[in-house]
Design a protein around this motif. Structure first.
Motif, PDB file in Angstrom:
ATOM      1  N   TRP A 136       0.849  -1.148   0.000  1.00  0.00           N
ATOM      2  CA  TRP A 136       0.000   0.000   0.000  1.00  0.00           C
ATOM      3  C   TRP A 136       0.892   1.206   0.000  1.00  0.00           C
ATOM      4  O   TRP A 136       1.003   1.908   0.983  1.00  0.00           O
ATOM      5  CB  TRP A 136      -0.914  -0.029   1.220  1.00  0.00           C
ATOM      6  N   TRP A 137       1.530   1.404  -1.139  1.00  0.00           N
ATOM      7  CA  TRP A 137       2.415   2.563  -1.276  1.00  0.00           C
ATOM      8  C   TRP A 137       2.541   2.881  -2.760  1.00  0.00           C
ATOM      9  O   TRP A 137       2.077   2.129  -3.609  1.00  0.00           O
ATOM     10  CB  TRP A 137       3.789   2.276  -0.635  1.00  0.00           C
ATOM     11  N   TRP A 138       3.165   4.026  -3.044  1.00  0.00           N
ATOM     12  CA  TRP A 138       3.251   4.511  -4.427  1.00  0.00           C
ATOM     13  C   TRP A 138       4.700   4.560  -4.888  1.00  0.00           C
ATOM     14  O   TRP A 138       5.563   5.084  -4.182  1.00  0.00           O
ATOM     15  CB  TRP A 138       2.682   5.924  -4.517  1.00  0.00           C
ATOM     16  N   GLY A 349      16.598  -8.090  -0.345  1.00  0.00           N
ATOM     17  CA  GLY A 349      15.710  -8.915  -1.156  1.00  0.00           C
ATOM     18  C   GLY A 349      14.478  -8.157  -1.610  1.00  0.00           C
ATOM     19  O   GLY A 349      13.740  -8.622  -2.482  1.00  0.00           O
ATOM     20  N   CYS A 350      14.227  -7.005  -1.016  1.00  0.00           N
ATOM     21  CA  CYS A 350      12.995  -6.276  -1.326  1.00  0.00           C
ATOM     22  C   CYS A 350      13.232  -4.828  -1.742  1.00  0.00           C
ATOM     23  O   CYS A 350      12.378  -4.221  -2.369  1.00  0.00           O
ATOM     24  CB  CYS A 350      12.070  -6.280  -0.118  1.00  0.00           C
ATOM     25  N   HIS A 351      14.361  -4.253  -1.350  1.00  0.00           N
ATOM     26  CA  HIS A 351      14.574  -2.822  -1.602  1.00  0.00           C
ATOM     27  C   HIS A 351      15.743  -2.599  -2.558  1.00  0.00           C
ATOM     28  O   HIS A 351      16.558  -3.490  -2.774  1.00  0.00           O
ATOM     29  CB  HIS A 351      14.878  -2.098  -0.283  1.00  0.00           C
ATOM     30  N   THR A 375       8.205  11.488   4.856  1.00  0.00           N
ATOM     31  CA  THR A 375       7.264  10.492   5.370  1.00  0.00           C
ATOM     32  C   THR A 375       7.713   9.114   4.924  1.00  0.00           C
ATOM     33  O   THR A 375       8.472   8.970   3.960  1.00  0.00           O
ATOM     34  CB  THR A 375       5.848  10.723   4.820  1.00  0.00           C
ATOM     35  N   ILE A 376       7.246   8.108   5.614  1.00  0.00           N
ATOM     36  CA  ILE A 376       7.459   6.731   5.179  1.00  0.00           C
ATOM     37  C   ILE A 376       6.116   6.010   5.171  1.00  0.00           C
ATOM     38  O   ILE A 376       5.132   6.499   5.726  1.00  0.00           O
ATOM     39  CB  ILE A 376       8.448   5.964   6.091  1.00  0.00           C
ATOM     40  N   ALA A 377       6.142   4.857   4.535  1.00  0.00           N
ATOM     41  CA  ALA A 377       5.000   3.937   4.574  1.00  0.00           C
ATOM     42  C   ALA A 377       3.727   4.535   3.983  1.00  0.00           C
ATOM     43  O   ALA A 377       2.659   4.482   4.578  1.00  0.00           O
ATOM     44  CB  ALA A 377       4.758   3.468   6.006  1.00  0.00           C
ATOM     45  N   GLY A 378       3.850   5.111   2.810  1.00  0.00           N
ATOM     46  CA  GLY A 378       2.674   5.655   2.145  1.00  0.00           C
ATOM     47  C   GLY A 378       2.118   6.857   2.869  1.00  0.00           C
ATOM     48  O   GLY A 378       0.918   6.956   3.077  1.00  0.00           O
ATOM     49  N   GLY A 379       3.020   7.772   3.261  1.00  0.00           N
ATOM     50  CA  GLY A 379       2.575   9.006   3.904  1.00  0.00           C
ATOM     51  C   GLY A 379       1.982   8.801   5.285  1.00  0.00           C
ATOM     52  O   GLY A 379       1.322   9.681   5.818  1.00  0.00           O
ATOM     53  N   HIS A 387      10.271   6.578  14.251  1.00  0.00           N
ATOM     54  CA  HIS A 387       9.310   5.847  13.423  1.00  0.00           C
ATOM     55  C   HIS A 387       9.999   4.825  12.521  1.00  0.00           C
ATOM     56  O   HIS A 387       9.474   3.747  12.273  1.00  0.00           O
ATOM     57  CB  HIS A 387       8.455   6.821  12.609  1.00  0.00           C
ATOM     58  N   LEU A 388      11.185   5.184  12.016  1.00  0.00           N
ATOM     59  CA  LEU A 388      11.933   4.211  11.203  1.00  0.00           C
ATOM     60  C   LEU A 388      12.236   2.969  12.031  1.00  0.00           C
ATOM     61  O   LEU A 388      12.091   1.834  11.569  1.00  0.00           O
ATOM     62  CB  LEU A 388      13.248   4.832  10.719  1.00  0.00           C
ATOM     63  N   ALA A 389      12.660   3.192  13.274  1.00  0.00           N
ATOM     64  CA  ALA A 389      13.039   2.067  14.130  1.00  0.00           C
ATOM     65  C   ALA A 389      11.838   1.160  14.404  1.00  0.00           C
ATOM     66  O   ALA A 389      11.921  -0.058  14.255  1.00  0.00           O
ATOM     67  CB  ALA A 389      13.620   2.594  15.446  1.00  0.00           C
TER      68      ALA A 389
HETATM   69  C1  HEC Z   1       9.615  -8.968   2.057  1.00  0.00           C
HETATM   70  C2  HEC Z   1      10.051  -7.722   1.554  1.00  0.00           C
HETATM   71  C3  HEC Z   1      10.717  -6.718   2.472  1.00  0.00           C
HETATM   72  C4  HEC Z   1      11.801  -6.891   3.296  1.00  0.00           C
HETATM   73  C5  HEC Z   1      12.558  -8.165   3.575  1.00  0.00           C
HETATM   74  C6  HEC Z   1      12.109  -5.598   3.834  1.00  0.00           C
HETATM   75  N1  HEC Z   1      11.212  -4.669   3.383  1.00  0.00           N
HETATM   76 FE1  HEC Z   1      11.176  -2.704   3.839  1.00  0.00          FE
HETATM   77  N2  HEC Z   1       9.454  -2.493   2.791  1.00  0.00           N
HETATM   78  C7  HEC Z   1       8.826  -3.489   2.080  1.00  0.00           C
HETATM   79  C8  HEC Z   1       7.571  -2.988   1.581  1.00  0.00           C
HETATM   80  C9  HEC Z   1       6.578  -3.752   0.730  1.00  0.00           C
HETATM   81  C10 HEC Z   1       7.469  -1.654   2.022  1.00  0.00           C
HETATM   82  C11 HEC Z   1       6.313  -0.698   1.797  1.00  0.00           C
HETATM   83  C12 HEC Z   1       5.283  -0.963   2.839  1.00  0.00           C
HETATM   84  C13 HEC Z   1       4.151   0.008   2.848  1.00  0.00           C
HETATM   85  O1  HEC Z   1       4.359   1.222   2.874  1.00  0.00           O
HETATM   86  O2  HEC Z   1       3.008  -0.462   2.875  1.00  0.00           O
HETATM   87  C14 HEC Z   1       8.681  -1.385   2.783  1.00  0.00           C
HETATM   88  C15 HEC Z   1       8.978  -0.143   3.361  1.00  0.00           C
HETATM   89  C16 HEC Z   1      10.180   0.150   3.952  1.00  0.00           C
HETATM   90  C17 HEC Z   1      10.571   1.468   4.374  1.00  0.00           C
HETATM   91  C18 HEC Z   1       9.760   2.745   4.189  1.00  0.00           C
HETATM   92  C19 HEC Z   1      10.173   3.404   2.906  1.00  0.00           C
HETATM   93  C20 HEC Z   1       9.260   4.477   2.418  1.00  0.00           C
HETATM   94  O3  HEC Z   1       9.745   5.360   1.711  1.00  0.00           O
HETATM   95  O4  HEC Z   1       8.056   4.424   2.689  1.00  0.00           O
HETATM   96  C21 HEC Z   1      11.821   1.354   4.910  1.00  0.00           C
HETATM   97  C22 HEC Z   1      12.653   2.478   5.471  1.00  0.00           C
HETATM   98  C23 HEC Z   1      12.200  -0.028   4.835  1.00  0.00           C
HETATM   99  N3  HEC Z   1      11.164  -0.725   4.237  1.00  0.00           N
HETATM  100  C24 HEC Z   1      13.398  -0.536   5.292  1.00  0.00           C
HETATM  101  C25 HEC Z   1      13.700  -1.885   5.317  1.00  0.00           C
HETATM  102  C26 HEC Z   1      14.876  -2.435   5.949  1.00  0.00           C
HETATM  103  C27 HEC Z   1      15.939  -1.629   6.622  1.00  0.00           C
HETATM  104  C28 HEC Z   1      14.798  -3.779   5.783  1.00  0.00           C
HETATM  105  C29 HEC Z   1      15.772  -4.832   6.298  1.00  0.00           C
HETATM  106  C30 HEC Z   1      16.098  -4.786   7.698  1.00  0.00           C
HETATM  107  C31 HEC Z   1      13.593  -4.087   5.058  1.00  0.00           C
HETATM  108  N4  HEC Z   1      12.951  -2.900   4.785  1.00  0.00           N
HETATM  109  C32 HEC Z   1      13.169  -5.337   4.683  1.00  0.00           C
HETATM  110  C33 HEC Z   1       9.289  -4.751   1.868  1.00  0.00           C
HETATM  111  C34 HEC Z   1      10.343  -5.315   2.540  1.00  0.00           C
END
Ligand code: HEC
Ligand SMILES: [Cu+2]
Length: 441
Positions: A136-138, A349-351, A375-379, A387-389
């Motif tokens: 749920w993000w852009w 694996g995701c970013h 902002t993070i997480a879709g605003g 919040h990051l933590a």
């Molecule tokens: C299985 C896939 C997956 C893994 C593994 C994962 N993430 Fe994510 N991450 C996502 C998704 C999907 C979102 C968006 C979620 C949302 O906003 O609904 C996200 C969002 C974020 C965001 C917010 C970014 C933004 O601009 O909104 C941060 C920061 C982040 N992840 C950091 C991390 C870190 C650091 C790790 C490893 C410790 C990690 N992620 C592991 C899938 C993953």
């Protein structure tokens, strides 16, 4: 008893109440109003709306006047005879068929014209922006500039922008009420939407939404639009299109803080945006540090403006007490160690983080310049250390259904119902990763 019941008095009180309620709606600001001329798109829609309101008012007043007149003129009187019965009046029927037909023509012509205008192809020199909906993000891509970012969109005032609307999963709908839309993002096809932010707009921030139900966090799928001057946009774009620069050069030797002035706390996200890279940092991650040109300094939307305009939308995080993060660790976050941890964790694996090898996944938002976002997480949450933590520790607890899994060691993932052990992160690990992410300006 019956004597105390006064329906008339009650009715007038109710009417007064309704009136007061109606008038209350006329006050205050409308951050999500579509009735403005911020873009050509909204100006066109607004002009149509005015026409509809004009003709609608004429019809309403005419019909109601005839109705009220008839009720009183022909009401039953004591001893009155049955009025003359009329069946069919050709002249009257032709008139009341012709008048609506003419009104419909007055409405239909501008409506069809506006539809054709807004559905036409955008001007060929438009700024192209790919909008990709995710649960749920852009995701926003600028193919002409080679930029990928998330949840925060920058547009130059006065230039037509052509959005290519796509989704990787279910239906979403792209809507910035103050600018235009809403238009659906449909699986397996591309929809288009274009508008031109008014060239005279000041540097401003606007709310964006997903307007098509798309799952448990649909209401949490928001974004921000920043409309900026063309010069600011160029600065922003020049910075964003370079790869991540880490380590960012430390700020110059701490100037003595004038007494009485509190230093900017680290981790609030309030640190000045024009930092580090402006002072000639070497792009350590590009692998060709020696040959690389001096990095372009960061330009991001002025925060003061944002806080003023968004004070009412940034939600306070609701964090379960049992999963509190040890916030005292945040001050000790080690960005270099955080980078190392990040690269050894599931994150890769995701970013994606441009400029660091093996960081090219697109399941989650691109983190190349995550430190420049507000902002993070879709605003949903402010992009600060706290919040990051909490987000990294347990994203699904902060955003229902989030596709980013629970990563805090020892916590239970709400989806898999499994306790996170192998690969789980301690609070200290997370504090380091947060320091790294915040350094990604
Ligand atoms: C299985 C896939 C997956 C893994 C593994 C994962 N993430 Fe994510 N991450 C996502 C998704 C999907 C979102 C968006 C979620 C949302 O906003 O609904 C996200 C969002 C974020 C965001 C917010 C970014 C933004 O601009 O909104 C941060 C920061 C982040 N992840 C950091 C991390 C870190 C650091 C790790 C490893 C410790 C990690 N992620 C592991 C899938 C993953
Ligand atoms: Cu959606």
């Amino acid at each position: 008893m019956v004597g105390t019941f006064r329906p008339r008095r009650l009715a007038s009180a109710a009417l007064l109440g309704a009136l007061a309620l109606g008038l209350a709606a006329c006050g205050g600001e409308y951050p999500n109003s579509t009735f403005n001329h911020n873009t050509d798109f909204n100006a066109d829609i607004d002009a149509l709306w005015d026409k509809l309101l004009f003709w609608g008012t004429i019809v309403f007043v005419g019909v109601e006047a005839a109705l009220v007149y008839t009720i009183f003129r022909f009401r039953r009187r004591p001893g009155g005879a049955t009025p003359k019965q009329v069946h069919g009046n050709t002249a009257l029927e032709i008139t009341w068929t012709a008048i609506p037909a003419v009104i419909l023509i007055f409405i239909a012509i501008p409506t069809v014209r506006t539809i054709f205008k807004t559905q036409a192809k955008a001007a060929p020199d438009a700024l192209q922006v790919e909008v990709i909906g995710h649960q749920w993000w852009w995701e926003f891509k600028y193919p002409q500039l080679g930029i990928t970012t998330a949840n925060e969109l920058y547009l130059p005032n006065g230039r037509t922008v052509n959005f290519q609307l796509k989704t990787v999963d279910v239906l979403h709908s792209f809507w910035i009420p103050q600018m235009g839309g809403k238009r659906d993002l449909i699986s397996n096809r591309t929809n288009y939407l274009w508008f031109t932010p008014n060239k005279d707009l000041p540097t401003s921030a606007w709310n964006g939404f997903c307007a098509e139900f798309c799952g448990p966090s649909h209401a949490n799928m928001k974004f921000r639009l920043y409309t900026v001057t063309p010069a600011e946009f160029d600065q922003w774009a020049a910075h964003q299109k370079q790869p991540a620069i880490f380590p960012a050069v430390a700020a110059p030797p701490a100037a003595p803080v004038p007494s009485g002035v509190a230093p900017v706390p680290s981790g609030t996200g309030a640190a000045p945006m024009l930092l580090a890279s402006a002072q000639g940092a070497m792009p350590a991650d590009t692998g060709m540090a020696a040959a690389a040109p001096a990095p372009v300094p960061v330009w991001a939307f002025p925060r003061e403006k944002l806080e003023k305009e968004f004070a009412y939308t940034i939600p306070t995080a609701k964090i379960p007490v049992s999963e509190r993060f040890d916030e005292s660790l945040l001050a000790k976050g080690d960005a270099a160690r955080g980078k190392d941890l990040y690269n050894k964790s599931s994150c890769i694996g995701c970013h994606a983080i441009a400029g660091t090898p093996f960081n090219m996944a697109a399941v989650g938002p691109n983190l190349t310049h995550v430190g420049t976002r507000y902002t993070i997480a879709g605003g949903l949450y402010p992009n600060d250390a706290k919040h990051l933590a909490y987000w990294i520790k347990n994203a699904p607890a902060l955003k229902p259904g989030s596709l980013m899994p629970t990563l805090g060691k020892g916590l239970t993932d709400p989806k898999t119902k499994m306790v996170v052990n192998v690969g789980g992160l301690t609070d200290a690990d997370i504090a380091d990763i947060v320091a790294y992410l915040q350094a990604l300006k």
